[in-house]
Design a protein around this motif. Structure first.
Motif, PDB file in Angstrom:
ATOM      1  N   ALA A 116      10.446   8.336  -7.515  1.00 29.83           N
ATOM      2  CA  ALA A 116      11.759   8.937  -7.761  1.00 29.83           C
ATOM      3  C   ALA A 116      11.796  10.344  -7.179  1.00 29.83           C
ATOM      4  O   ALA A 116      10.841  11.110  -7.282  1.00 29.83           O
ATOM      5  N   GLY A 117      12.890  10.665  -6.540  1.00 27.21           N
ATOM      6  CA  GLY A 117      13.061  11.973  -5.917  1.00 27.21           C
ATOM      7  C   GLY A 117      12.668  12.013  -4.452  1.00 27.21           C
ATOM      8  O   GLY A 117      12.971  12.998  -3.761  1.00 27.21           O
ATOM      9  N   THR A 118      12.010  10.960  -3.950  1.00 26.19           N
ATOM     10  CA  THR A 118      11.636  10.919  -2.538  1.00 26.19           C
ATOM     11  C   THR A 118      12.876  11.012  -1.658  1.00 26.19           C
ATOM     12  O   THR A 118      13.862  10.290  -1.870  1.00 26.19           O
ATOM     13  N   SER A 119      12.844  11.895  -0.686  1.00 23.05           N
ATOM     14  CA  SER A 119      13.968  12.045   0.236  1.00 23.05           C
ATOM     15  C   SER A 119      13.979  10.894   1.228  1.00 23.05           C
ATOM     16  O   SER A 119      12.959  10.591   1.848  1.00 23.05           O
ATOM     17  N   SER A 120      15.124  10.255   1.380  1.00 21.29           N
ATOM     18  CA  SER A 120      15.229   9.102   2.273  1.00 21.29           C
ATOM     19  C   SER A 120      16.469   9.229   3.151  1.00 21.29           C
ATOM     20  O   SER A 120      17.402   9.972   2.837  1.00 21.29           O
ATOM     21  N   THR A 121      16.462   8.488   4.243  1.00 18.40           N
ATOM     22  CA  THR A 121      17.564   8.516   5.202  1.00 18.40           C
ATOM     23  C   THR A 121      18.269   7.168   5.218  1.00 18.40           C
ATOM     24  O   THR A 121      17.622   6.112   5.246  1.00 18.40           O
ATOM     25  N   ALA A 156       0.818  -1.218   0.000  1.00 18.79           N
ATOM     26  CA  ALA A 156       0.000   0.000   0.000  1.00 18.79           C
ATOM     27  C   ALA A 156       0.854   1.272   0.000  1.00 18.79           C
ATOM     28  O   ALA A 156       0.326   2.379  -0.079  1.00 18.79           O
ATOM     29  N   ASP A 157       2.176   1.121   0.102  1.00 18.17           N
ATOM     30  CA  ASP A 157       3.070   2.273   0.236  1.00 18.17           C
ATOM     31  C   ASP A 157       3.854   2.574  -1.034  1.00 18.17           C
ATOM     32  O   ASP A 157       4.991   3.049  -0.982  1.00 18.17           O
ATOM     33  N   SER A 158       3.253   2.331  -2.180  1.00 16.74           N
ATOM     34  CA  SER A 158       3.974   2.534  -3.441  1.00 16.74           C
ATOM     35  C   SER A 158       4.429   3.982  -3.610  1.00 16.74           C
ATOM     36  O   SER A 158       5.469   4.238  -4.234  1.00 16.74           O
ATOM     37  N   ALA A 159       3.690   4.928  -3.039  1.00 19.70           N
ATOM     38  CA  ALA A 159       4.061   6.338  -3.183  1.00 19.70           C
ATOM     39  C   ALA A 159       5.405   6.649  -2.542  1.00 19.70           C
ATOM     40  O   ALA A 159       6.094   7.598  -2.951  1.00 19.70           O
ATOM     41  N   LEU A 160       5.800   5.864  -1.544  1.00 23.02           N
ATOM     42  CA  LEU A 160       7.077   6.109  -0.872  1.00 23.02           C
ATOM     43  C   LEU A 160       8.264   5.805  -1.783  1.00 23.02           C
ATOM     44  O   LEU A 160       9.386   6.220  -1.486  1.00 23.02           O
ATOM     45  N   GLY A 192       8.632   7.765   7.404  1.00 20.18           N
ATOM     46  CA  GLY A 192       8.503   7.108   8.702  1.00 20.18           C
ATOM     47  C   GLY A 192       8.427   5.600   8.645  1.00 20.18           C
ATOM     48  O   GLY A 192       8.028   4.949   9.622  1.00 20.18           O
ATOM     49  N   LYS A 193       8.861   5.018   7.504  1.00 21.39           N
ATOM     50  CA  LYS A 193       8.814   3.556   7.364  1.00 21.39           C
ATOM     51  C   LYS A 193      10.118   3.028   6.770  1.00 21.39           C
ATOM     52  O   LYS A 193      10.830   3.734   6.042  1.00 21.39           O
ATOM     53  N   LEU A 194      10.402   1.775   7.073  1.00 23.97           N
ATOM     54  CA  LEU A 194      11.522   1.075   6.460  1.00 23.97           C
ATOM     55  C   LEU A 194      11.109   0.702   5.046  1.00 23.97           C
ATOM     56  O   LEU A 194      10.195  -0.111   4.859  1.00 23.97           O
ATOM     57  N   ILE A 195      11.769   1.292   4.046  1.00 17.81           N
ATOM     58  CA  ILE A 195      11.412   0.983   2.661  1.00 17.81           C
ATOM     59  C   ILE A 195      12.494   0.178   1.951  1.00 17.81           C
ATOM     60  O   ILE A 195      12.240  -0.414   0.902  1.00 17.81           O
TER      61      ILE A 195
END
Length: 268
Positions: free
Chosen positions: A160-165, A153-157, A233-236
């Motif tokens: 491309a371009g999503t900021s990640s840590t 359900a988290d395909s939006a995460l 806020g999730k492990l992707i």
């Protein structure tokens, strides 16, 4: 033309790649991997800054029974840690320790838990085929807050371009030692087409996601394998492999957690 040399992001991966000059399945007989002094590899969470487990309580590291750190991991339930399959394949639970709540590896802060069970995705063969995911069961419930993990359900995460840590305790300089302290960095996710252009058939968008800047400079590296890629806020993602470390045109490659959510949940 010879295929590029892919770098596993674990200490054992570094040693193995240096020995074979090719991507290979990592296996360990009777003992957990130990850090090497190999001088052929790049830096830590490259471009990273100091981080704290007070802010990121779910980030942990894997260590040998003697205390040597060799991979990272993410607490997803009080007694469950998600890490990379290539960090644990061939290991006996008795030789693996999970260290939580410790920023400085030279300190005695936090908790050292034993591992009672290692689950490795049954389809795992080597990192370029995907399925680079493992779940460890601990001998106790940890007090640290777990991190939710991405599902279908988290395909939006994964846009491309999503900021990640990214976080880890990996190498601090080419040919140097590992970072004494937990480090973090921010990287954007890259498109699947861009990552495929970099890695060709070794990249599988169903099982992997890439993150990094086109010019390089910020990345995970040896010692960071199994650690988290976090967005929303999730492990992707799970730190897996790449060509060099922070090299221009070669982003880091991570196991796509949402593809394995059902199997991970089954282990909880």
């Amino acid at each position: 033309m010879a295929a590029p040399l892919h770098r596993l992001r674990s200490w054992l991966g570094a040693a193995l790649a240096a020995a074979t000059l090719s991507m290979a399945c990592v296996s360990v007989a009777e003992a957990a991997p130990v850090p090497t002094a190999d001088g052929d590899f790049g830096t830590q969470v490259v471009g990273g800054t100091r981080a704290s487990t007070a802010e990121y309580p779910w980030v942990v590291y894997l260590a040998t029974s003697s205390g040597s750190q060799y991979c990272g991991g993410t607490l997803v339930a009080p007694d469950k840690v998600v890490t990379a399959a290539h960090c644990t394949v061939g290991d006996s639970p008795s030789v693996v320790r999970v260290v939580a709540g410790r920023d400085d590896k030279n300190s005695s802060a936090g908790t050292v838990a034993r591992v009672t069970k290692i689950w490795i995705h049954p389809s795992y063969r080597d990192v370029t085929r995907g399925y680079d995911v493992s779940v460890l069961t601990l001998d106790r419930n940890l007090s640290q807050t777990p991190l939710p993990f991405a599902t279908s359900a988290d395909s939006a995460l994964y846009a491309a371009g999503t900021s990640s840590t990214i976080l880890g305790w990996g190498r601090t300089s080419s040919g140097g030692s590992a970072s004494r302290y937990l480090l973090k960095a921010t990287v954007p996710l890259t498109s699947s087409s861009s990552c495929s252009s970099s890695y060709g058939g070794s990249f599988n968008a169903t099982h992997m996601v890439c993150a990094g800047y086109p010019q390089g400079g910020t990345d995970t590296c040896q010692g960071d394998s199994g650690g988290p890629l976090v967005a929303g806020g999730k492990l992707i993602g799970i730190t897996s492999w790449g060509q060099g470390c922070a090299s221009a045109g070669y982003p880091g490659v991570y196991a796509r957690v949402s593809a394995y959510a059902a199997q991970i949940q089954a282990q909880l």
